[in-house]
Design a protein around this motif. Structure first.
Motif, PDB file in Angstrom:
ATOM      1  N   ALA A 102      47.469  48.161  47.514  1.00 39.63           N
ATOM      2  CA  ALA A 102      46.631  47.515  46.497  1.00 39.63           C
ATOM      3  C   ALA A 102      45.909  46.306  47.085  1.00 39.63           C
ATOM      4  CB  ALA A 102      47.493  47.071  45.314  1.00 39.63           C
ATOM      5  N   PRO A 103      44.719  45.987  46.570  1.00 40.30           N
ATOM      6  CA  PRO A 103      43.995  44.802  47.049  1.00 40.30           C
ATOM      7  C   PRO A 103      44.811  43.536  46.827  1.00 40.30           C
ATOM      8  CG  PRO A 103      42.568  46.210  45.723  1.00 40.30           C
ATOM      9  CD  PRO A 103      43.965  46.730  45.540  1.00 40.30           C
ATOM     10  N   LEU A 104      44.727  42.626  47.754  1.00 41.30           N
ATOM     11  CA  LEU A 104      45.472  41.368  47.650  1.00 41.30           C
ATOM     12  C   LEU A 104      45.118  40.637  46.361  1.00 41.30           C
ATOM     13  CD1 LEU A 104      47.402  39.347  48.977  1.00 41.30           C
ATOM     14  CD2 LEU A 104      45.414  38.347  50.134  1.00 41.30           C
ATOM     15  N   GLU A 105      43.841  40.694  45.965  1.00 41.31           N
ATOM     16  CA  GLU A 105      43.413  40.012  44.747  1.00 41.31           C
ATOM     17  C   GLU A 105      44.113  40.574  43.522  1.00 41.31           C
ATOM     18  OE1 GLU A 105      41.500  41.384  46.982  1.00 41.31           O
ATOM     19  OE2 GLU A 105      40.569  39.643  47.974  1.00 41.31           O
ATOM     20  N   ALA A 106      44.293  41.902  43.498  1.00 43.56           N
ATOM     21  CA  ALA A 106      44.947  42.537  42.356  1.00 43.56           C
ATOM     22  C   ALA A 106      46.426  42.136  42.284  1.00 43.56           C
ATOM     23  CB  ALA A 106      44.814  44.054  42.452  1.00 43.56           C
ATOM     24  N   LEU A 107      47.090  42.081  43.433  1.00 46.22           N
ATOM     25  CA  LEU A 107      48.492  41.682  43.449  1.00 46.22           C
ATOM     26  C   LEU A 107      48.634  40.211  43.048  1.00 46.22           C
ATOM     27  CD1 LEU A 107      49.787  43.416  46.711  1.00 46.22           C
ATOM     28  CD2 LEU A 107      50.000  44.202  44.342  1.00 46.22           C
ATOM     29  N   THR A 108      47.730  39.393  43.521  1.00 47.70           N
ATOM     30  CA  THR A 108      47.764  37.978  43.153  1.00 47.70           C
ATOM     31  C   THR A 108      47.614  37.811  41.646  1.00 47.70           C
ATOM     32  OG1 THR A 108      46.819  37.338  45.292  1.00 47.70           O
ATOM     33  CG2 THR A 108      46.655  35.740  43.500  1.00 47.70           C
ATOM     34  N   GLU A 109      46.733  38.584  41.054  1.00 49.70           N
ATOM     35  CA  GLU A 109      46.514  38.521  39.609  1.00 49.70           C
ATOM     36  C   GLU A 109      47.782  38.923  38.858  1.00 49.70           C
ATOM     37  OE1 GLU A 109      44.858  37.783  36.022  1.00 49.70           O
ATOM     38  OE2 GLU A 109      44.014  37.293  37.982  1.00 49.70           O
ATOM     39  N   MET A 110      48.484  39.933  39.367  1.00 44.96           N
ATOM     40  CA  MET A 110      49.697  40.388  38.704  1.00 44.96           C
ATOM     41  C   MET A 110      50.841  39.387  38.847  1.00 44.96           C
ATOM     42  SD  MET A 110      50.010  44.489  39.067  1.00 44.96           S
ATOM     43  CE  MET A 110      51.068  44.446  37.626  1.00 44.96           C
ATOM     44  N   LEU A 111      50.733  38.500  39.817  1.00 41.36           N
ATOM     45  CA  LEU A 111      51.804  37.537  40.082  1.00 41.36           C
ATOM     46  C   LEU A 111      51.452  36.129  39.591  1.00 41.36           C
ATOM     47  CD1 LEU A 111      52.853  38.690  43.664  1.00 41.36           C
ATOM     48  CD2 LEU A 111      54.128  38.997  41.538  1.00 41.36           C
ATOM     49  N   GLN A 112      50.581  36.040  38.609  1.00 42.37           N
ATOM     50  CA  GLN A 112      50.158  34.733  38.121  1.00 42.37           C
ATOM     51  C   GLN A 112      51.296  33.925  37.511  1.00 42.37           C
ATOM     52  OE1 GLN A 112      47.150  32.984  38.439  1.00 42.37           O
ATOM     53  NE2 GLN A 112      47.010  34.609  39.971  1.00 42.37           N
ATOM     54  N   THR A 113      52.335  34.595  37.026  1.00 43.26           N
ATOM     55  CA  THR A 113      53.472  33.863  36.449  1.00 43.26           C
ATOM     56  C   THR A 113      54.458  33.409  37.513  1.00 43.26           C
ATOM     57  OG1 THR A 113      54.629  35.959  36.030  1.00 43.26           O
ATOM     58  CG2 THR A 113      53.304  35.038  34.223  1.00 43.26           C
ATOM     59  N   ALA A 114      54.261  33.837  38.756  1.00 41.92           N
ATOM     60  CA  ALA A 114      55.127  33.402  39.853  1.00 41.92           C
ATOM     61  C   ALA A 114      54.650  32.059  40.386  1.00 41.92           C
ATOM     62  CB  ALA A 114      55.116  34.440  40.977  1.00 41.92           C
TER      63      ALA A 114
ATOM     64  N   PHE B 201      53.251  29.964  43.343  1.00 40.23           N
ATOM     65  CA  PHE B 201      52.431  30.305  44.508  1.00 40.23           C
ATOM     66  C   PHE B 201      52.065  31.803  44.528  1.00 40.23           C
ATOM     67  CE2 PHE B 201      55.563  27.048  46.112  1.00 40.23           C
ATOM     68  CZ  PHE B 201      54.716  25.963  45.927  1.00 40.23           C
ATOM     69  N   PRO B 202      51.387  32.299  43.500  1.00 38.29           N
ATOM     70  CA  PRO B 202      51.110  33.738  43.386  1.00 38.29           C
ATOM     71  C   PRO B 202      50.374  34.333  44.587  1.00 38.29           C
ATOM     72  CG  PRO B 202      49.771  32.475  41.832  1.00 38.29           C
ATOM     73  CD  PRO B 202      50.816  31.546  42.367  1.00 38.29           C
ATOM     74  N   GLU B 203      49.386  33.637  45.130  1.00 39.18           N
ATOM     75  CA  GLU B 203      48.653  34.198  46.260  1.00 39.18           C
ATOM     76  C   GLU B 203      49.550  34.338  47.487  1.00 39.18           C
ATOM     77  OE1 GLU B 203      44.540  33.556  48.866  1.00 39.18           O
ATOM     78  OE2 GLU B 203      45.083  32.138  47.282  1.00 39.18           O
ATOM     79  N   LEU B 204      50.372  33.339  47.743  1.00 38.63           N
ATOM     80  CA  LEU B 204      51.293  33.406  48.880  1.00 38.63           C
ATOM     81  C   LEU B 204      52.310  34.514  48.692  1.00 38.63           C
ATOM     82  CD1 LEU B 204      52.423  32.287  51.511  1.00 38.63           C
ATOM     83  CD2 LEU B 204      53.728  30.621  50.158  1.00 38.63           C
ATOM     84  N   MET B 205      52.825  34.655  47.469  1.00 39.62           N
ATOM     85  CA  MET B 205      53.793  35.719  47.205  1.00 39.62           C
ATOM     86  C   MET B 205      53.153  37.095  47.388  1.00 39.62           C
ATOM     87  SD  MET B 205      56.570  34.077  46.638  1.00 39.62           S
ATOM     88  CE  MET B 205      55.918  32.827  47.766  1.00 39.62           C
ATOM     89  N   ALA B 206      51.911  37.234  46.963  1.00 42.22           N
ATOM     90  CA  ALA B 206      51.203  38.505  47.130  1.00 42.22           C
ATOM     91  C   ALA B 206      51.005  38.819  48.609  1.00 42.22           C
ATOM     92  CB  ALA B 206      49.864  38.455  46.406  1.00 42.22           C
TER      93      ALA B 206
END
Length: 233
Positions: free
Chosen positions: A76-88, A90-95
């Motif tokens: 999946a695109p990194l942007e899509a994973l980052t969006e799904m991890l917004q409640t985490a 550091f969502p971008e780093l986690m993605a």
């Protein structure tokens, strides 16, 4: 000539502390049906840094439900994973960490699977896991102990480490890996994987409720009698 110095006193301390924690908090046992697939447990750990467990669980379930397989999550695109991890946290780093971790497993194993670890000794399985991006000792131990692998591996998070450092069971400057290496050999021999898991969950509660980073409540802590710091307070 080698001399038998008898059992390590830390073993007895761990046993007493465990009994006192059970008396204070009650039993905290992970039911067999609550143990998840090792890959699920790995993903939950990789994306869970500084995030509440319930939030990480929800994020892990949501990603798998959306994409269907961990291979598709990896693609999946990194942007899509980052969006799904917004409640985490550091969502971008986690993605980024998740994508790198899953991609590395695919590169080595052909798909996102960890079944090969079931044939390895726990120490070797954890060493392999720690070669993956974003995976250190805590996550590796969690995969081996809290998943369906159900191995005798002690999970040590920041709460747990802080408590055992203040108790004097591990060196004050020990990181998670050093704390693990110090405590694992002195765990009571009779403890099953479920006991090791329960011990972690109980000690974690001490760190959350009594033994905070900058605020200690030694006077009401149930393990004060076996704590180096508590004895001095």
């Amino acid at each position: 000539m080698q001399f038998d110095l008898g059992p390590d006193p830390r073993t007895e301390t761990l046993e007493r502390a465990h009994e006192r924690l059970i008396a204070h908090f009650g039993r905290v046992r992970r039911l067999p049906e609550k143990r998840r697939d090792p890959v699920w447990t790995l993903v939950q750990g990789v994306i869970g840094a500084r995030t509440k467990t319930a939030v990480s669980n929800e994020n892990t379930d949501r990603m798998l439900a959306r994409y269907g397989t961990w291979e598709k999550v990896a693609g999946a695109p990194l942007e899509a994973l980052t969006e799904m991890l917004q409640t985490a946290t550091f969502p971008e780093l986690m993605a980024q960490r998740l994508k790198a971790c899953l991609t590395e497993i695919i590169a080595q194993r052909g798909s996102v699977m960890l079944h090969h670890l079931d044939n390895l000794p726990t120490k070797d399985a954890m060493a392999w896991l720690e070669t993956l991006p974003g995976v250190a000792r805590k996550i590796a131990a969690g995969v081996m102990n809290a998943s369906t692998f159900n191995r005798r591996a002690l999970v040590i998070d920041t709460h747990h480490r802080r408590v055992v450092q203040r108790m004097g069971l591990v060196p004050e400057k020990a990181d998670t890996a050093r704390a693990y290496d110090a405590l694992t050999p002195v765990l009571p021999e009779e403890w099953e994987p479920e006991d090791v898991d329960e011990h972690h969950l109980l000690v974690k509660r001490i760190g959350q409720n009594f033994c905070r980073p900058k605020q200690l409540h030694c006077e009401i802590c149930p393990v004060r009698e076996d704590c180096k710091t508590g004895a001095q307070s």
